[in-house]
Design an enzyme around this catalytic site. Structure first.
Site, PDB file in Angstrom:
ATOM      1  N   LYS A  22       0.763  -1.280   0.003  1.00  0.00           N
ATOM      2  CA  LYS A  22       0.010  -0.003   0.032  1.00  0.00           C
ATOM      3  C   LYS A  22       1.075   1.268   0.121  1.00  0.00           C
ATOM      4  CE  LYS A  22      -1.680   1.484   3.987  1.00  0.00           C
ATOM      5  NZ  LYS A  22      -1.426   2.820   4.432  1.00  0.00           N
ATOM      6  N   ASN A  23       1.760   1.053   0.941  1.00  0.00           N
ATOM      7  CA  ASN A  23       2.880   2.624   0.984  1.00  0.00           C
ATOM      8  C   ASN A  23       3.705   2.685  -0.097  1.00  0.00           C
ATOM      9  OD1 ASN A  23       1.026   2.939   3.129  1.00  0.00           O
ATOM     10  ND2 ASN A  23       2.843   2.407   4.852  1.00  0.00           N
ATOM     11  N   ARG A 103      -5.170  10.720   3.754  1.00  0.00           N
ATOM     12  CA  ARG A 103      -4.159  11.715   4.017  1.00  0.00           C
ATOM     13  C   ARG A 103      -2.803  11.585   3.182  1.00  0.00           C
ATOM     14  NH1 ARG A 103      -2.227  13.267   7.736  1.00  0.00           N
ATOM     15  NH2 ARG A 103      -0.063  13.701   7.155  1.00  0.00           N
ATOM     16  N   CYS A 127      -5.354  12.754  12.571  1.00  0.00           N
ATOM     17  CA  CYS A 127      -5.955  11.133  12.397  1.00  0.00           C
ATOM     18  C   CYS A 127      -5.816  10.542  13.640  1.00  0.00           C
ATOM     19  CB  CYS A 127      -5.424  10.382  11.316  1.00  0.00           C
ATOM     20  SG  CYS A 127      -3.725  10.004  11.748  1.00  0.00           S
ATOM     21  N   ARG A 132      -0.188  14.462  12.506  1.00  0.00           N
ATOM     22  CA  ARG A 132       0.242  14.239  11.221  1.00  0.00           C
ATOM     23  C   ARG A 132       0.371  15.495  10.549  1.00  0.00           C
ATOM     24  NH1 ARG A 132      -1.119   8.948   9.823  1.00  0.00           N
ATOM     25  NH2 ARG A 132       0.152   8.983   8.287  1.00  0.00           N
ATOM     26  N   ASP A 318       4.804   0.713  11.891  1.00  0.00           N
ATOM     27  CA  ASP A 318       3.590   0.139  11.483  1.00  0.00           C
ATOM     28  C   ASP A 318       3.517  -1.527  11.866  1.00  0.00           C
ATOM     29  OD1 ASP A 318       3.524   1.648   8.314  1.00  0.00           O
ATOM     30  OD2 ASP A 318       3.108   2.554  10.231  1.00  0.00           O
ATOM     31  N   ARG A 410      -8.563  -0.834   4.526  1.00  0.00           N
ATOM     32  CA  ARG A 410      -7.757   0.344   4.006  1.00  0.00           C
ATOM     33  C   ARG A 410      -6.292  -0.371   3.417  1.00  0.00           C
ATOM     34  NH1 ARG A 410      -7.150   4.784   7.016  1.00  0.00           N
ATOM     35  NH2 ARG A 410      -6.202   5.459   5.270  1.00  0.00           N
TER      36      ARG A 410
HETATM   37  C1  EPZ Z   1       4.164   7.175   6.293  1.00  0.00           C
HETATM   38  O1  EPZ Z   1       3.496   8.067   6.682  1.00  0.00           O
HETATM   39  C2  EPZ Z   1       3.106   5.689   6.026  1.00  0.00           C
HETATM   40  N1  EPZ Z   1       2.359   5.897   5.238  1.00  0.00           N
HETATM   41  C3  EPZ Z   1       2.684   5.440   7.518  1.00  0.00           C
HETATM   42  O2  EPZ Z   1       2.263   4.107   7.472  1.00  0.00           O
HETATM   43  C4  EPZ Z   1       4.046   5.190   8.399  1.00  0.00           C
HETATM   44  O3  EPZ Z   1       3.676   4.953   9.687  1.00  0.00           O
HETATM   45  C5  EPZ Z   1       4.942   6.424   8.393  1.00  0.00           C
HETATM   46  O4  EPZ Z   1       5.375   6.801   7.097  1.00  0.00           O
HETATM   47  C6  EPZ Z   1       6.110   6.371   9.279  1.00  0.00           C
HETATM   48  O5  EPZ Z   1       7.071   5.117   8.527  1.00  0.00           O
HETATM   49  C7  EPZ Z   1       2.395   6.047   3.977  1.00  0.00           C
HETATM   50  O6  EPZ Z   1       3.294   5.704   3.474  1.00  0.00           O
HETATM   51  C8  EPZ Z   1       0.979   6.139   3.086  1.00  0.00           C
HETATM   52  P1  EPZ Z   1       6.204  10.490   8.103  1.00  0.00           P
HETATM   53  P2  EPZ Z   1       3.749   9.565   6.669  1.00  0.00           P
HETATM   54  O7  EPZ Z   1       6.213  11.725   7.431  1.00  0.00           O
HETATM   55  O8  EPZ Z   1       4.517   9.792   5.710  1.00  0.00           O
HETATM   56  C9  EPZ Z   1       5.910  13.888  11.594  1.00  0.00           C
HETATM   57  C10 EPZ Z   1       0.231   2.732   7.553  1.00  0.00           C
HETATM   58  O9  EPZ Z   1      -0.060   2.170   8.709  1.00  0.00           O
HETATM   59  N2  EPZ Z   1       5.865  14.758  10.610  1.00  0.00           N
HETATM   60  O10 EPZ Z   1       7.336   9.456   8.253  1.00  0.00           O
HETATM   61  O11 EPZ Z   1       2.804  10.427   7.257  1.00  0.00           O
HETATM   62  C11 EPZ Z   1       4.929  13.004  11.735  1.00  0.00           C
HETATM   63  O12 EPZ Z   1       3.894  13.510  12.540  1.00  0.00           O
HETATM   64  C12 EPZ Z   1       0.830   4.262   7.920  1.00  0.00           C
HETATM   65  O13 EPZ Z   1       0.370   2.278   6.816  1.00  0.00           O
HETATM   66  C13 EPZ Z   1       6.024  16.265  10.877  1.00  0.00           C
HETATM   67  O14 EPZ Z   1       6.299  16.566  11.885  1.00  0.00           O
HETATM   68  O15 EPZ Z   1       5.012   9.555   7.908  1.00  0.00           O
HETATM   69  C14 EPZ Z   1       5.514  11.575  12.384  1.00  0.00           C
HETATM   70  O16 EPZ Z   1       5.321  11.937  13.593  1.00  0.00           O
HETATM   71  C15 EPZ Z   1       0.415   4.877   8.960  1.00  0.00           C
HETATM   72  N3  EPZ Z   1       5.724  17.210   9.925  1.00  0.00           N
HETATM   73  C16 EPZ Z   1       6.747  11.356  11.987  1.00  0.00           C
HETATM   74  O17 EPZ Z   1       7.106  12.821  11.540  1.00  0.00           O
HETATM   75  C17 EPZ Z   1       5.534  16.604   8.411  1.00  0.00           C
HETATM   76  O18 EPZ Z   1       5.700  17.465   7.606  1.00  0.00           O
HETATM   77  C18 EPZ Z   1       6.957  10.529  10.511  1.00  0.00           C
HETATM   78  O19 EPZ Z   1       5.829  10.776   9.704  1.00  0.00           O
HETATM   79  C19 EPZ Z   1       5.621  15.280   8.118  1.00  0.00           C
HETATM   80  C20 EPZ Z   1       5.597  14.358   9.081  1.00  0.00           C
END
Ligand code: EPZ
Length: 453
Positions: A22-23, A103, A127, A132, A318, A410
């Site tokens: 998915k990701n 998202r 969420c 996020r 995850d 999902r």
């Molecule tokens: C991706 O989300 C994945 N989703 C998530 O999988 C996964 O948990 C996550 O990466 C971490 O590996 C997809 O790929 C669609 P991040 P993403 O930006 O990109 C903070 C699942 O269950 N952050 O790496 O949204 C954020 O809040 C999902 O399949 C900021 O502060 O995650 C988090 O604490 C859940 N500002 C950390 O960074 C930003 O602009 C990591 O988030 C962006 C992120």
């Protein structure tokens, strides 16, 4: 809303085919916006999120044709193939009512600005697992010359003169989504872009591989420093979505928690190091072979162990909820520390209702092993927490009913069919009490905003 009904206590045995990730699929679909030529993606999983993003892309003017068996009975039917073509971007606005459903729609921002010179995307909002933010995405795009404006719940981004300018971008906190948005934006920017502190997930490497097939020049994928030479345009490509390491890890835990033995066909063992190491430390047998990844825990009393989630190649956030379910029944105590998201212990109260002994303090959960769990009606709250409840239900004594199933749909393709095929007593129970045609969208009937992974 449908629910899942599980009679626990059966050791799983057999083979499960792992679907496309998915990701990986979500950013790959957004990459179609970067070119007016067709992008063919194979091994696409049948997931609600994929369909939702498809709707967003079609709204933006991307034509999508899909082939491959529809939702048939055979759990081994592999993914589908889609051809996406953004011959012309008809609108650069991704509206709130679409983005709030998923998202990851924010991943259209970078490609739209890069290709079209302008984008207006609804802020995705928070969420279940955290607020996020997208500040890292926006800061990075600004470093590439984009003019960013926030108004009325939307982010508006413009490239002066219609084209972004390559530069040096340092992402302060490792972010998968920000790395993906910036990679795609840089691919069409003028000159070279260096992205420092880039995320290293296999899904990033898969996106880089696809962009390269489209004609991009990217070095360093899989490391924390990416070098991207921007080009005028990108062309057609055919790309197979990598297998889902989180789906594979989830079913590996299913084998361990039920004391069974599963072979996971197409599982990307090379991308699952931290998870497989933890399974071995808990006492499971792990063997990567020609026919797939074999996980066995027959006759094994699993041992507790400490887990700390980290960006790849660390232990994936995850997989945290799924491992917690397994450790609930392991010997001894385990400490699980969640370092990525601020609210990713939503599965704890539900596991506790099944008899788990878990104590949460801040970002750590202490799990004390119990001899058995008892089945119960439980509530899914987010994608991976829902899988944690399925795993607990498979091992529990008695019946577990999991509500709000849309969370699972999902991220897990044909979940109950794949598990039924290896001996699980699990079935999907359609929602009751809804008049014909009075069905509602997932989660909306309970005033619930759908979790957005
Ligand atoms: C991706 O989300 C994945 N989703 C998530 O999988 C996964 O948990 C996550 O990466 C971490 O590996 C997809 O790929 C669609 P991040 P993403 O930006 O990109 C903070 C699942 O269950 N952050 O790496 O949204 C954020 O809040 C999902 O399949 C900021 O502060 O995650 C988090 O604490 C859940 N500002 C950390 O960074 C930003 O602009 C990591 O988030 C962006 C992120």
């Amino acid at each position: 809303m449908d629910s899942l009904v599980i009679q626990g206590g059966f050791a799983l045995k057999g083979t499960i085919r792992i679907s496309g990730a998915k990701n990986a699929a979500l950013p790959l679909m957004c990459a179609s916006l970067l070119s007016d030529q067709p992008l063919e993606l194979s091994n696409l999983p049948r997931l609600a999120d994929i369909a939702t993003l498809g709707g967003v892309l079609e709204h933006l003017g991307v034509s999508i044709t899909v082939d491959g068996a529809e939702d048939g009975e055979d759990p081994r039917a592999v993914g589908r193939t889609a051809i996406l073509q953004a011959s012309d971007v008809s609108t650069a606005t991704a509206p709130y009512d679409m983005v709030r459903k998923m998202r990851a729609s924010i991943l259209v921002l970078g490609p739209l600005v890069a290709r079209h010179g302008h984008a207006r995307v609804s802020l995705p909002g928070g969420c279940a697992i955290g607020n996020r933010p997208i500040d890292l995405h926006l800061k990075g795009l600004a470093d590439l010359g984009a003019e960013i404006e926030l108004a009325e719940g939307y982010v508006e981004a413009r490239a002066p003169g219609g084209r972004l300018t390559g530069g040096r971008v340092r992402i302060p906190t490792v972010s998968v989504g920000a790395t993906e948005n910036l990679m795609m934006a840089a691919a069409l920017a003028r000159g070279e872009t260096v992205i420092e502190n880039a995320a290293r997930e296999p899904e990033i490497v898969d996106l880089a591989c696809c962009l390269t097939s489209m004609g991009a020049t990217i070095e360093g994928a899989g490391t924390d420093s990416l070098h991207i030479q921007g080009c005028e345009s990108l062309g057609a490509a055919k790309h197979r979505v990598i297998a889902d390491r989180i789906e594979a890890g989830s079913y590996a835990v299913a084998a361990a928690i039920t004391g069974g033995e599963l072979t996971l066909e197409d599982a990307p063992a090379e991308a699952m190091g931290a998870v497989l190491d933890a399974l071995v430390q808990a006492g499971a047998e792990v063997e990567a072979g020609e026919s797939g990844l074999r996980i066995s825990a027959r006759g094994v009393k699993l041992a507790g162990l400490d887990i700390r989630t980290d960006p790849y190649p660390g232990f994936p956030t995850d997989m945290q909820a799924q491992f917690m379910a397994m450790l609930v029944l392991a010997g001894g105590a385990s400490v699980i520390t969640e370092t990525i998201f601020e609210n990713r212990f939503m599965h704890v109260p539900e596991l506790t209702r099944m008899g788990a002994d878990i104590n949460v303090t801040g970002s750590s959960a202490t799990v004390r092993g119990v001899d058995a769990l008892k089945g119960a009606p439980v509530m899914a709250t987010d994608l991976r927490a829902s899988m944690s409840l399925v795993l607990a239900g498979l091992a529990a004594k008695g019946e577990t009913v999991i509500n709000r199933l849309y969370h699972l749909d999902r991220g897990y393709e044909r979940l109950e069919k794949k598990l039924q095929a290896v001996g699980a007593n699990i079935e999907r129970r359609p929602a009751e009490g809804l008049g014909k045609g009075l069905g509602e969208g997932p989660g909306e009937s309970e005033g619930e905003t759908q979790e957005q992974a």
